[in-house]
Write a protein that holds these residues in place. Structure first.
Motif, PDB file in Angstrom:
ATOM      1  N   ALA A 172     -50.069 -27.052  21.308  1.00  0.00           N
ATOM      2  CA  ALA A 172     -48.799 -26.038  21.603  1.00  0.00           C
ATOM      3  C   ALA A 172     -47.516 -26.460  21.660  1.00  0.00           C
ATOM      4  CB  ALA A 172     -49.140 -26.817  23.469  1.00  0.00           C
ATOM      5  N   ARG A 173     -47.935 -27.474  20.762  1.00  0.00           N
ATOM      6  CA  ARG A 173     -45.406 -27.461  20.049  1.00  0.00           C
ATOM      7  C   ARG A 173     -46.033 -26.209  18.851  1.00  0.00           C
ATOM      8  NH1 ARG A 173     -45.495 -33.339  17.693  1.00  0.00           N
ATOM      9  NH2 ARG A 173     -47.184 -32.347  16.681  1.00  0.00           N
ATOM     10  N   LEU A 174     -47.424 -25.546  18.093  1.00  0.00           N
ATOM     11  CA  LEU A 174     -47.225 -25.121  17.304  1.00  0.00           C
ATOM     12  C   LEU A 174     -47.273 -23.622  17.578  1.00  0.00           C
ATOM     13  CD1 LEU A 174     -50.338 -26.147  14.709  1.00  0.00           C
ATOM     14  CD2 LEU A 174     -47.668 -24.807  14.291  1.00  0.00           C
ATOM     15  N   ARG A 175     -48.111 -23.113  19.339  1.00  0.00           N
ATOM     16  CA  ARG A 175     -47.912 -22.033  19.746  1.00  0.00           C
ATOM     17  C   ARG A 175     -46.016 -21.484  20.402  1.00  0.00           C
ATOM     18  NH1 ARG A 175     -51.041 -18.471  23.210  1.00  0.00           N
ATOM     19  NH2 ARG A 175     -49.786 -17.439  24.222  1.00  0.00           N
ATOM     20  N   LYS A 176     -45.846 -22.560  19.951  1.00  0.00           N
ATOM     21  CA  LYS A 176     -43.950 -23.161  20.330  1.00  0.00           C
ATOM     22  C   LYS A 176     -43.562 -21.953  19.298  1.00  0.00           C
ATOM     23  CE  LYS A 176     -39.725 -24.594  22.884  1.00  0.00           C
ATOM     24  NZ  LYS A 176     -39.434 -25.973  23.278  1.00  0.00           N
ATOM     25  N   VAL A 177     -43.338 -22.832  18.079  1.00  0.00           N
ATOM     26  CA  VAL A 177     -42.922 -22.690  16.717  1.00  0.00           C
ATOM     27  C   VAL A 177     -43.829 -21.102  16.481  1.00  0.00           C
ATOM     28  CG1 VAL A 177     -43.170 -23.233  14.542  1.00  0.00           C
ATOM     29  CG2 VAL A 177     -42.676 -24.589  16.049  1.00  0.00           C
ATOM     30  N   HIS A 178     -45.005 -20.882  16.679  1.00  0.00           N
ATOM     31  CA  HIS A 178     -45.110 -19.221  16.344  1.00  0.00           C
ATOM     32  C   HIS A 178     -44.339 -18.811  16.687  1.00  0.00           C
ATOM     33  CE1 HIS A 178     -48.188 -16.285  14.576  1.00  0.00           C
ATOM     34  NE2 HIS A 178     -48.272 -15.769  16.044  1.00  0.00           N
ATOM     35  N   ARG A 179     -44.538 -18.718  18.108  1.00  0.00           N
ATOM     36  CA  ARG A 179     -43.631 -17.936  19.392  1.00  0.00           C
ATOM     37  C   ARG A 179     -41.933 -17.122  18.768  1.00  0.00           C
ATOM     38  NH1 ARG A 179     -44.205 -20.383  23.622  1.00  0.00           N
ATOM     39  NH2 ARG A 179     -42.303 -20.679  24.407  1.00  0.00           N
ATOM     40  N   ASN A 180     -41.392 -18.539  18.355  1.00  0.00           N
ATOM     41  CA  ASN A 180     -39.882 -18.788  18.573  1.00  0.00           C
ATOM     42  C   ASN A 180     -39.922 -17.933  16.679  1.00  0.00           C
ATOM     43  OD1 ASN A 180     -39.727 -19.288  21.110  1.00  0.00           O
ATOM     44  ND2 ASN A 180     -39.799 -21.550  20.902  1.00  0.00           N
ATOM     45  N   ARG A 181     -40.026 -17.732  15.584  1.00  0.00           N
ATOM     46  CA  ARG A 181     -40.111 -18.292  14.691  1.00  0.00           C
ATOM     47  C   ARG A 181     -41.257 -17.205  13.845  1.00  0.00           C
ATOM     48  NH1 ARG A 181     -38.450 -24.225  12.861  1.00  0.00           N
ATOM     49  NH2 ARG A 181     -37.183 -24.105  14.118  1.00  0.00           N
ATOM     50  N   GLY A 182     -41.679 -16.861  14.348  1.00  0.00           N
ATOM     51  CA  GLY A 182     -42.890 -15.938  13.178  1.00  0.00           C
ATOM     52  C   GLY A 182     -44.248 -17.054  12.522  1.00  0.00           C
ATOM     53  N   GLY A 183     -45.594 -16.053  12.998  1.00  0.00           N
ATOM     54  CA  GLY A 183     -46.632 -16.355  12.047  1.00  0.00           C
ATOM     55  C   GLY A 183     -46.603 -16.651  10.639  1.00  0.00           C
ATOM     56  N   THR A 184     -46.264 -15.297  10.044  1.00  0.00           N
ATOM     57  CA  THR A 184     -46.363 -15.063   9.083  1.00  0.00           C
ATOM     58  C   THR A 184     -45.254 -13.849   8.440  1.00  0.00           C
ATOM     59  OG1 THR A 184     -47.556 -12.376  10.028  1.00  0.00           O
ATOM     60  CG2 THR A 184     -48.836 -14.291   9.156  1.00  0.00           C
ATOM     61  N   MET A 185     -45.047 -13.818   7.575  1.00  0.00           N
ATOM     62  CA  MET A 185     -44.079 -13.523   5.966  1.00  0.00           C
ATOM     63  C   MET A 185     -44.487 -11.157   7.189  1.00  0.00           C
ATOM     64  SD  MET A 185     -43.164 -14.446   3.186  1.00  0.00           S
ATOM     65  CE  MET A 185     -44.634 -15.474   2.411  1.00  0.00           C
ATOM     66  N   ASP A 186     -43.651 -10.563   6.754  1.00  0.00           N
ATOM     67  CA  ASP A 186     -44.170  -9.474   6.740  1.00  0.00           C
ATOM     68  C   ASP A 186     -44.150  -8.516   5.402  1.00  0.00           C
ATOM     69  OD1 ASP A 186     -41.941  -8.372   5.548  1.00  0.00           O
ATOM     70  OD2 ASP A 186     -39.997  -8.860   7.351  1.00  0.00           O
ATOM     71  N   PRO A 187     -45.385  -7.768   5.715  1.00  0.00           N
ATOM     72  CA  PRO A 187     -44.832  -7.937   3.344  1.00  0.00           C
ATOM     73  C   PRO A 187     -44.302  -7.018   3.208  1.00  0.00           C
ATOM     74  CG  PRO A 187     -46.134  -6.183   5.134  1.00  0.00           C
ATOM     75  CD  PRO A 187     -45.132  -6.871   6.461  1.00  0.00           C
ATOM     76  N   HIS A 188     -43.145  -6.605   3.206  1.00  0.00           N
ATOM     77  CA  HIS A 188     -41.706  -6.860   2.354  1.00  0.00           C
ATOM     78  C   HIS A 188     -41.281  -8.163   1.910  1.00  0.00           C
ATOM     79  CE1 HIS A 188     -38.482  -5.640   0.042  1.00  0.00           C
ATOM     80  NE2 HIS A 188     -37.425  -5.864   0.573  1.00  0.00           N
ATOM     81  N   GLN A 189     -41.185  -9.747   2.719  1.00  0.00           N
ATOM     82  CA  GLN A 189     -41.117 -10.500   2.587  1.00  0.00           C
ATOM     83  C   GLN A 189     -42.090 -10.784   1.662  1.00  0.00           C
ATOM     84  OE1 GLN A 189     -40.413 -12.001   6.818  1.00  0.00           O
ATOM     85  NE2 GLN A 189     -38.622 -12.282   6.145  1.00  0.00           N
ATOM     86  N   ALA A 190     -43.456 -10.643   1.419  1.00  0.00           N
ATOM     87  CA  ALA A 190     -43.790 -11.318   1.112  1.00  0.00           C
ATOM     88  C   ALA A 190     -44.481 -10.929  -0.542  1.00  0.00           C
ATOM     89  CB  ALA A 190     -45.384 -11.179   1.317  1.00  0.00           C
ATOM     90  N   TRP A 191     -44.115  -9.571  -0.413  1.00  0.00           N
ATOM     91  CA  TRP A 191     -43.752  -9.196  -1.891  1.00  0.00           C
ATOM     92  C   TRP A 191     -42.262  -9.948  -1.985  1.00  0.00           C
ATOM     93  CZ3 TRP A 191     -39.591  -6.012  -3.592  1.00  0.00           C
ATOM     94  CH2 TRP A 191     -39.694  -5.264  -5.152  1.00  0.00           C
ATOM     95  N   LEU A 192     -41.289 -10.035  -2.128  1.00  0.00           N
ATOM     96  CA  LEU A 192     -40.251 -10.462  -2.266  1.00  0.00           C
ATOM     97  C   LEU A 192     -40.624 -11.624  -3.040  1.00  0.00           C
ATOM     98  CD1 LEU A 192     -36.923  -9.531   0.001  1.00  0.00           C
ATOM     99  CD2 LEU A 192     -37.702  -8.479  -2.154  1.00  0.00           C
ATOM    100  N   VAL A 193     -41.080 -12.403  -2.390  1.00  0.00           N
ATOM    101  CA  VAL A 193     -41.883 -13.830  -3.062  1.00  0.00           C
ATOM    102  C   VAL A 193     -42.604 -13.895  -3.844  1.00  0.00           C
ATOM    103  CG1 VAL A 193     -43.240 -16.212  -2.552  1.00  0.00           C
ATOM    104  CG2 VAL A 193     -42.064 -14.964  -0.569  1.00  0.00           C
ATOM    105  N   LEU A 194     -43.579 -13.408  -4.187  1.00  0.00           N
ATOM    106  CA  LEU A 194     -44.433 -12.747  -4.896  1.00  0.00           C
ATOM    107  C   LEU A 194     -43.482 -12.454  -6.424  1.00  0.00           C
ATOM    108  CD1 LEU A 194     -47.778 -10.964  -3.958  1.00  0.00           C
ATOM    109  CD2 LEU A 194     -47.346 -13.124  -4.464  1.00  0.00           C
ATOM    110  N   ARG A 195     -42.744 -11.578  -6.029  1.00  0.00           N
ATOM    111  CA  ARG A 195     -42.015 -10.707  -7.732  1.00  0.00           C
ATOM    112  C   ARG A 195     -40.300 -12.360  -7.598  1.00  0.00           C
ATOM    113  NH1 ARG A 195     -37.168  -6.578  -7.044  1.00  0.00           N
ATOM    114  NH2 ARG A 195     -36.318  -8.515  -5.714  1.00  0.00           N
ATOM    115  N   GLY A 196     -40.101 -12.704  -6.965  1.00  0.00           N
ATOM    116  CA  GLY A 196     -39.426 -13.843  -7.325  1.00  0.00           C
ATOM    117  C   GLY A 196     -39.644 -15.223  -7.347  1.00  0.00           C
TER     118      GLY A 196
END
Length: 171
Positions: free
Chosen positions: A1-25
């Motif tokens: 239940a606690r994780l579900r709230k965090v997931h709902r409020n903050r998102g569970g995954t990066m979008d593809p562009h964010q992931a690409w920026l992390v990989l590049r950086g």
């Protein structure tokens, strides 16, 4: 239940562009950290030797009270340091406003050097006595050192300190 709230409020995954920026950086992270730390060591040594500076706090300096501990615990001293500008609030504020290379910002930044004056920025609403009790004095300047040429960083700080001292002397 606690994780579900965090997931709902903050998102569970990066979008593809964010992931690409992390990989590049991540590929150049070690080089950027090494360069920023080397620059911070040079800047800290310059500031410590400058009579216009009252004090410097940087774990990479032998004069830091916890230098030995930091050396044992950390692979490097980091790239963030703080120092006090002689002349107090007015001198510190003038100094940060006079920087041309260091960007006035409250973040820790990326590859660019960022500078801030907590007493007039992040902690301006905190009563002076409370700030000082927390170690946030009027002369305190925080610097997150970046990857620019170290000679340019020192020259920028040198001219900014000169302007600050001239302004304080004129008042």
């Amino acid at each position: 239940a606690r994780l579900r709230k965090v997931h709902r409020n903050r998102g569970g995954t990066m979008d593809p562009h964010q992931a690409w920026l992390v990989l590049r950086g991540i590929k150049t992270l070690a080089m950027r950290v090494e360069r920023a730390q080397a620059n911070a060591r040079t800047v800290a040594a310059f500031l410590e030797a400058d009579p216009r500076v009252a004090w410097v706090r940087y774990p990479g300096l032998a004069s830091h009270p916890q230098h030995a501990l930091a050396s044992r615990q950390m692979a490097g001293p980091g790239a963030v340091l703080s120092f006090g500008v002689r002349g107090g609030f007015a001198a510190a504020k003038t100094m940060i406003e006079s920087c041309k290379l260091a960007t006035l910002a409250v973040s820790l930044g990326g590859i660019e050097t960022l500078i801030e004056h907590p007493a007039s920025m992040t902690h301006s609403s905190v009563p002076r006595a409370d700030r000082e009790a927390a170690g946030i004095t009027d002369d305190l300047v925080r610097l997150a050192v970046g990857c620019e040429d170290e000679r340019d960083l020192v020259a920028d700080l040198d001219q900014a300190l000169a302007r600050a001292q001239t302004a304080v002397a004129a008042t």
